[in-house]
Design a protein around this motif. Structure first.
Motif, PDB file in Angstrom:
ATOM      1  N   HIS A 107      45.523  39.035  42.883  1.00 30.61           N
ATOM      2  CA  HIS A 107      45.101  39.937  43.948  1.00 30.61           C
ATOM      3  C   HIS A 107      44.092  39.292  44.886  1.00 30.61           C
ATOM      4  N   GLU A 108      43.230  38.445  44.342  1.00 32.29           N
ATOM      5  CA  GLU A 108      42.181  37.790  45.120  1.00 32.29           C
ATOM      6  C   GLU A 108      42.035  36.350  44.637  1.00 32.29           C
ATOM      7  N   PRO A 109      41.583  35.452  45.513  1.00 29.49           N
ATOM      8  CA  PRO A 109      41.311  34.085  45.049  1.00 29.49           C
ATOM      9  C   PRO A 109      40.076  34.044  44.160  1.00 29.49           C
ATOM     10  N   VAL A 110      40.033  33.085  43.265  1.00 30.23           N
ATOM     11  CA  VAL A 110      38.834  32.815  42.465  1.00 30.23           C
ATOM     12  C   VAL A 110      38.110  31.652  43.128  1.00 30.23           C
ATOM     13  N   LEU A 111      36.879  31.912  43.562  1.00 36.65           N
ATOM     14  CA  LEU A 111      36.104  30.917  44.304  1.00 36.65           C
ATOM     15  C   LEU A 111      35.047  30.285  43.413  1.00 36.65           C
ATOM     16  N   ARG A 112      34.509  29.187  43.881  1.00 37.74           N
ATOM     17  CA  ARG A 112      33.486  28.460  43.128  1.00 37.74           C
ATOM     18  C   ARG A 112      32.352  29.393  42.701  1.00 37.74           C
ATOM     19  N   ASN A 113      32.028  29.322  41.430  1.00 35.77           N
ATOM     20  CA  ASN A 113      30.939  30.063  40.781  1.00 35.77           C
ATOM     21  C   ASN A 113      31.239  31.545  40.553  1.00 35.77           C
ATOM     22  N   ASP A 114      32.451  31.987  40.824  1.00 34.12           N
ATOM     23  CA  ASP A 114      32.820  33.340  40.406  1.00 34.12           C
ATOM     24  C   ASP A 114      32.754  33.427  38.876  1.00 34.12           C
ATOM     25  N   GLU A 115      32.223  34.540  38.374  1.00 30.25           N
ATOM     26  CA  GLU A 115      32.165  34.781  36.935  1.00 30.25           C
ATOM     27  C   GLU A 115      33.313  35.701  36.549  1.00 30.25           C
ATOM     28  N   ILE A 116      34.070  35.314  35.536  1.00 27.41           N
ATOM     29  CA  ILE A 116      35.289  36.038  35.163  1.00 27.41           C
ATOM     30  C   ILE A 116      35.104  36.752  33.830  1.00 27.41           C
ATOM     31  N   THR A 117      35.475  38.024  33.807  1.00 24.29           N
ATOM     32  CA  THR A 117      35.559  38.785  32.557  1.00 24.29           C
ATOM     33  C   THR A 117      36.976  39.335  32.443  1.00 24.29           C
ATOM     34  N   THR A 118      37.363  39.709  31.224  1.00 26.68           N
ATOM     35  CA  THR A 118      38.736  40.156  31.004  1.00 26.68           C
ATOM     36  C   THR A 118      38.797  41.356  30.085  1.00 26.68           C
ATOM     37  N   GLU A 119      39.923  42.066  30.164  1.00 24.62           N
ATOM     38  CA  GLU A 119      40.269  43.120  29.220  1.00 24.62           C
ATOM     39  C   GLU A 119      41.697  42.872  28.767  1.00 24.62           C
ATOM     40  N   ALA A 120      41.932  42.910  27.468  1.00 24.64           N
ATOM     41  CA  ALA A 120      43.257  42.587  26.928  1.00 24.64           C
ATOM     42  C   ALA A 120      43.713  43.646  25.942  1.00 24.64           C
ATOM     43  N   ARG A 121      45.006  43.904  25.953  1.00 20.73           N
ATOM     44  CA  ARG A 121      45.627  44.860  25.028  1.00 20.73           C
ATOM     45  C   ARG A 121      46.979  44.333  24.573  1.00 20.73           C
ATOM     46  N   LEU A 122      47.322  44.601  23.327  1.00 17.63           N
ATOM     47  CA  LEU A 122      48.669  44.335  22.846  1.00 17.63           C
ATOM     48  C   LEU A 122      49.619  45.312  23.528  1.00 17.63           C
TER      49      LEU A 122
END
Length: 379
Positions: A107-122
């Motif tokens: 949806h959006e580019p990931v730029l330098r120093n962006d912090e990434i978090t995630t949510e995952a489900r089976l």
């Protein structure tokens, strides 16, 4: 390998039922990702791990002049930001897991120093009958990726196949012919012809590829990957992080917490199953022709193929990867692609691409596809 007594845990109906109860539940307490932030070095290590020298990922001065104004992470960098999307699957202790595909949306580019978090489900468990190992379970996860302000930057469905190692080794038929082949060292002429694809590889870069200049049926330039070496697999693991590569106390803690994970090597020392990517002996024990490439690595090669073609002003919206066979050490891979559709949706000028990669024996290695947004001369 001669027939021997089965030595590995099996897929069981009880184990599947216990795993199925986790469907739809948010996964917590999973392993820490390799990369929390898209730092300059993390981005460069990942790009170089897939053999991608696009200056938009790696050259701050070049990237500063782009429309982003800074270094951008290649789309597949997000594999380094979550263990689940990369194949860290729960349940079915001691049963082999092979990463086999993903459907990505960005949806959006990931730029330098962006912090990434995630949510995952089976998301789902699907049973298959395969030539590789008979009964196999496709274990599918959905993962959402967010940056520091809460914006969702991407999402993916990613899957592994869970297979019985003994069944694959002793009774699997998929690689019967491959295992019977005698190694044939490449001639200098063969290598030179293959390396010519590297010499001619074009990074579109700052030259825009306009939507109006693309036609359905256009071929993308072919891209070389390989010849496969353990060195190349390790280069990828350096950028991606590996799922189970741990040293000393941290390795002891890991195999203690997950008793089915550590598999004894020839010294009787429990070692990680990930060594199928650098140790022929163990790769043979799980039924493959030899040490082989990483699944997310191959998916990243397909996205690399498209980002080279689209240029800095393009944006990869979607990508799909479906692995069809292993790439053992020694294999050469050539990726081809074709524009199959042009369309406009929600004001975006989009191009659909179909991809396939074959090895030196013309055996299908992986199928892929993507949707690329391109700039329009109409603005």
């Amino acid at each position: 390998m001669n027939a021997q007594t089965d030595i590995f845990p099996k897929i069981t109906d009880d184990g599947l039922e216990q795993l199925r109860r986790r469907t739809g539940k948010l996964i917590t307490g999973s392993l820490e990702p390799w990369c929390h932030e898209a730092t300059r070095d993390n981005i460069r290590h990942y790009a170089h791990g897939i053999g991608d020298d696009n200056p938009l990922w790696c050259d701050p001065d070049y990237a500063a002049k782009s429309r982003f104004g800074t270094i951008v992470a290649p789309p597949s960098f997000l594999f380094a930001c979550d263990r689940i999307v990369s194949g860290y699957v729960g349940g079915l202790s001691g049963v082999h897991a092979m990463w086999a595909g993903a459907d990505w949306t960005w949806h959006e580019p990931v730029l330098r120093n962006d912090e990434i978090t995630t949510e995952a489900r089976l998301k789902d468990l699907i049973e298959h009958q395969t030539r590789f190992a008979g009964r196999a379970i496709q274990q599918i996860y959905h993962v959402d990726f967010f940056k520091q302000d809460g914006t969702k930057v991407a999402e993916a469905d990613s899957w592994c196949f869970r297979t019985d190692r003994d069944e694959a080794r002793e009774r699997g038929t998929k690689y019967k012919e491959v295992k019977a082949r005698a190694p044939e060292p490449y001639t200098d002429a063969q290598l030179e012809a293959f390396y010519d694809l590297y010499a001619k590889e074009e990074v579109r870069g700052s030259t825009p590829r306009y939507w109006e200049d693309v036609s359905e049926g256009d071929d993308l330039p072919k891209m070389a990957k390989g010849p496969m070496t353990v060195t190349g697999f390790i280069a990828y693991a350096q950028g991606w992080g590996g799922l189970y590569i741990r040293a000393n106390k941290l390795n002891w803690r890991q195999i203690t917490a997950h008793p089915g994970l550590g598999i004894k090597n020839r010294f009787g020392v429990p070692d990680c199953p990930e060594r199928v990517h650098w140790e022929d002996e163990f790769a043979h024990m799980v039924g493959t022709p030899g040490a082989y490439d990483y699944g997310p690595e191959r998916c990243s090669w397909l996205t690399h193929h498209m980002t080279n073609w689209m240029g800095d002003d393009g944006f990869l919206r979607k990508a799909s990867c479906k692995i069809r066979r292993h790439n053992p050490v020694g294999d050469m891979l050539v990726i081809s692609g074709k524009v199959t559709r042009k369309f406009v949706e929600y004001g975006r000028h989009l191009v659909e691409i179909e991809q396939a990669a074959h090895n030196q024996h013309d055996e299908l290695s992986v199928l892929g596809s993507g949707v690329v947004e391109l700039p329009s001369r109409a603005g």
